[in-house]
Design a protein around this motif. Structure first.
Motif, PDB file in Angstrom:
ATOM      1  N   GLY A  48       0.868  -1.305  -0.110  1.00  0.00           N
ATOM      2  CA  GLY A  48      -0.023  -0.062   0.105  1.00  0.00           C
ATOM      3  C   GLY A  48       0.843   1.331   0.103  1.00  0.00           C
ATOM      4  O   GLY A  48       0.660   2.159  -0.624  1.00  0.00           O
ATOM      5  N   GLY A  52       0.733   3.879  -3.030  1.00  0.00           N
ATOM      6  CA  GLY A  52       0.001   5.014  -2.566  1.00  0.00           C
ATOM      7  C   GLY A  52       0.781   5.880  -2.116  1.00  0.00           C
ATOM      8  O   GLY A  52       0.172   6.974  -1.874  1.00  0.00           O
ATOM      9  N   ILE A  56      -0.851   7.473   2.512  1.00  0.00           N
ATOM     10  CA  ILE A  56      -1.823   6.438   2.130  1.00  0.00           C
ATOM     11  C   ILE A  56      -2.750   6.089   3.370  1.00  0.00           C
ATOM     12  O   ILE A  56      -3.977   5.708   3.199  1.00  0.00           O
ATOM     13  CB  ILE A  56      -1.708   5.332   1.151  1.00  0.00           C
ATOM     14  CG1 ILE A  56      -2.777   4.884   0.687  1.00  0.00           C
ATOM     15  CG2 ILE A  56      -0.997   4.104   1.935  1.00  0.00           C
ATOM     16  CD1 ILE A  56      -3.502   5.709  -0.493  1.00  0.00           C
ATOM     17  N   ASN A  57      -1.823   5.782   4.489  1.00  0.00           N
ATOM     18  CA  ASN A  57      -2.641   5.118   5.741  1.00  0.00           C
ATOM     19  C   ASN A  57      -3.718   6.366   6.179  1.00  0.00           C
ATOM     20  O   ASN A  57      -4.435   5.884   6.744  1.00  0.00           O
ATOM     21  CB  ASN A  57      -1.363   5.131   6.947  1.00  0.00           C
ATOM     22  CG  ASN A  57      -0.704   6.257   7.181  1.00  0.00           C
ATOM     23  OD1 ASN A  57      -0.181   7.232   6.409  1.00  0.00           O
ATOM     24  ND2 ASN A  57      -0.515   6.516   8.563  1.00  0.00           N
ATOM     25  N   ALA A  60      -6.848   5.525   3.420  1.00  0.00           N
ATOM     26  CA  ALA A  60      -6.876   4.182   2.723  1.00  0.00           C
ATOM     27  C   ALA A  60      -8.260   3.610   3.077  1.00  0.00           C
ATOM     28  O   ALA A  60      -8.757   3.351   1.860  1.00  0.00           O
ATOM     29  CB  ALA A  60      -5.862   3.265   3.319  1.00  0.00           C
ATOM     30  N   THR A  61      -8.605   3.443   4.183  1.00  0.00           N
ATOM     31  CA  THR A  61     -10.110   2.754   4.165  1.00  0.00           C
ATOM     32  C   THR A  61     -11.159   3.504   3.583  1.00  0.00           C
ATOM     33  O   THR A  61     -12.033   2.917   2.625  1.00  0.00           O
ATOM     34  CB  THR A  61     -10.448   2.795   5.639  1.00  0.00           C
ATOM     35  OG1 THR A  61      -9.454   1.776   6.443  1.00  0.00           O
ATOM     36  CG2 THR A  61     -11.850   1.977   5.740  1.00  0.00           C
ATOM     37  N   TYR A  63     -10.897   5.529   0.795  1.00  0.00           N
ATOM     38  CA  TYR A  63     -10.595   5.496  -0.749  1.00  0.00           C
ATOM     39  C   TYR A  63     -11.054   3.874  -1.100  1.00  0.00           C
ATOM     40  O   TYR A  63     -11.774   3.776  -2.120  1.00  0.00           O
ATOM     41  CB  TYR A  63      -9.328   5.761  -0.867  1.00  0.00           C
ATOM     42  CG  TYR A  63      -8.744   7.111  -1.089  1.00  0.00           C
ATOM     43  CD1 TYR A  63      -9.544   8.221  -0.995  1.00  0.00           C
ATOM     44  CD2 TYR A  63      -7.376   7.497  -0.969  1.00  0.00           C
ATOM     45  CE1 TYR A  63      -9.165   9.536  -0.912  1.00  0.00           C
ATOM     46  CE2 TYR A  63      -6.849   8.626  -1.090  1.00  0.00           C
ATOM     47  CZ  TYR A  63      -7.774   9.542  -0.933  1.00  0.00           C
ATOM     48  OH  TYR A  63      -7.387  10.908  -1.077  1.00  0.00           O
ATOM     49  N   ALA A  64     -10.806   3.055  -0.184  1.00  0.00           N
ATOM     50  CA  ALA A  64     -11.009   1.604  -0.752  1.00  0.00           C
ATOM     51  C   ALA A  64     -12.532   1.079  -0.479  1.00  0.00           C
ATOM     52  O   ALA A  64     -13.253   0.610  -1.561  1.00  0.00           O
ATOM     53  CB  ALA A  64     -10.237   0.836   0.192  1.00  0.00           C
ATOM     54  N   THR A  79      -2.938   5.344  -6.429  1.00  0.00           N
ATOM     55  CA  THR A  79      -3.496   5.777  -5.208  1.00  0.00           C
ATOM     56  C   THR A  79      -4.523   4.847  -4.852  1.00  0.00           C
ATOM     57  O   THR A  79      -4.556   4.312  -3.516  1.00  0.00           O
ATOM     58  CB  THR A  79      -4.106   7.048  -4.922  1.00  0.00           C
ATOM     59  OG1 THR A  79      -3.038   7.995  -5.403  1.00  0.00           O
ATOM     60  CG2 THR A  79      -4.581   7.599  -3.568  1.00  0.00           C
ATOM     61  N   ALA A  83      -4.296   2.123  -1.541  1.00  0.00           N
ATOM     62  CA  ALA A  83      -5.479   2.220  -0.808  1.00  0.00           C
ATOM     63  C   ALA A  83      -6.186   0.775  -0.378  1.00  0.00           C
ATOM     64  O   ALA A  83      -6.326   0.480   0.952  1.00  0.00           O
ATOM     65  CB  ALA A  83      -6.344   3.003  -0.779  1.00  0.00           C
ATOM     66  N   PHE A  86      -3.514  -1.340   1.363  1.00  0.00           N
ATOM     67  CA  PHE A  86      -3.241  -0.985   2.718  1.00  0.00           C
ATOM     68  C   PHE A  86      -4.503  -1.425   3.650  1.00  0.00           C
ATOM     69  O   PHE A  86      -4.276  -1.786   4.864  1.00  0.00           O
ATOM     70  CB  PHE A  86      -2.901   0.466   2.936  1.00  0.00           C
ATOM     71  CG  PHE A  86      -2.514   1.085   4.117  1.00  0.00           C
ATOM     72  CD1 PHE A  86      -1.042   1.174   4.455  1.00  0.00           C
ATOM     73  CD2 PHE A  86      -3.471   1.341   5.130  1.00  0.00           C
ATOM     74  CE1 PHE A  86      -0.731   1.514   5.696  1.00  0.00           C
ATOM     75  CE2 PHE A  86      -2.966   1.773   6.377  1.00  0.00           C
ATOM     76  CZ  PHE A  86      -1.518   1.789   6.724  1.00  0.00           C
ATOM     77  N   ALA A  87      -5.757  -0.958   3.021  1.00  0.00           N
ATOM     78  CA  ALA A  87      -6.943  -1.558   3.708  1.00  0.00           C
ATOM     79  C   ALA A  87      -7.097  -2.827   4.092  1.00  0.00           C
ATOM     80  O   ALA A  87      -7.243  -3.462   5.034  1.00  0.00           O
ATOM     81  CB  ALA A  87      -8.104  -1.010   3.146  1.00  0.00           C
TER      82      ALA A  87
END
Length: 199
Positions: A48, A52, A56-57, A60-61, A63-64, A79, A83, A86-87
């Protein structure tokens, strides 16, 4: 046989294992089941960051969940992929403490211990007791569940023991004691340990 917990494990190995050895085996079982979640989650979070960027942290959630391949977030495809990676990784890592506690309990009380152990781990996260709470909660759940499996009930109730009675009663006892008595001290201990490591 299932549900006999520690004593059966010792008999199967054909050796007398002391309390310390059984404790070590239970902890190692929990850790061995936890490691794949940590490895997968950590690598996905690293991907992630790679896709991204280091910020991104923060989103992330969002965006996802709120975006898709046909509705990309600011920053475009990279990105969005970052995301999503990372999510997923963050969600995988969130299972770490419940899995640890659940399989410590499983090592002690076999399958009936899984649900109370996962409950202990989830409560540990809820009260901010973290890894320490997961260790202690898993051990406590396993011992409580093992005690319940040894109870002699009428024949009509025996079939309900492993799937209803034991998970229900053990989860209620373990979760209640974690919330009402152990949670705050374990949370304070966990916080103090992390503050000590960071200082």
């Amino acid at each position: 046989p299932a549900g006999d917990g520690w004593p059966s494990a010792a008999e199967e190995e054909g050796a007398t294992i002391g309390l310390g050895g059984r404790l070590k085996q239970s902890l190692l079982t929990g850790v061995s089941y936890m490691i794949p979640f940590v490895a997968a989650g950590g690598l996905l979070m690293a991907l992630g960051f790679l896709f991204g960027g280091y910020e991104i942290n923060e989103n992330a959630t969002a965006y996802a969940v709120d975006n898709s391949l046909w509705d990309l977030p600011p920053g475009g495809l990279m990105t969005y992929l970052g995301a999503v990676f990372f999510a997923i990784g963050s969600l995988a890592m969130s299972f770490m403490v419940p899995v640890l506690a659940g399989y410590i309990s499983f090592a002690i009380a076999d399958r009936p211990g899984i649900a109370p152990g996962f409950v202990a781990g989830a409560v540990s996260l809820a009260v901010s007791a973290g890894f320490i709470g997961g260790l202690i909660g898993g051990l406590f759940a396993g011992v409580v569940t093992l005690w319940f499996t040894k109870l002699k009930l009428p024949r009509w109730a025996a079939g309900l023991m492993p799937v209803v009675i034991v998970p229900l009663c053990a989860s209620l006892i373990v979760g209640g004691i974690m919330f009402m008595f152990l949670g705050r001290p374990l949370g304070a201990l966990n916080t103090a340990m992390f503050d000590g490591l960071n200082s």
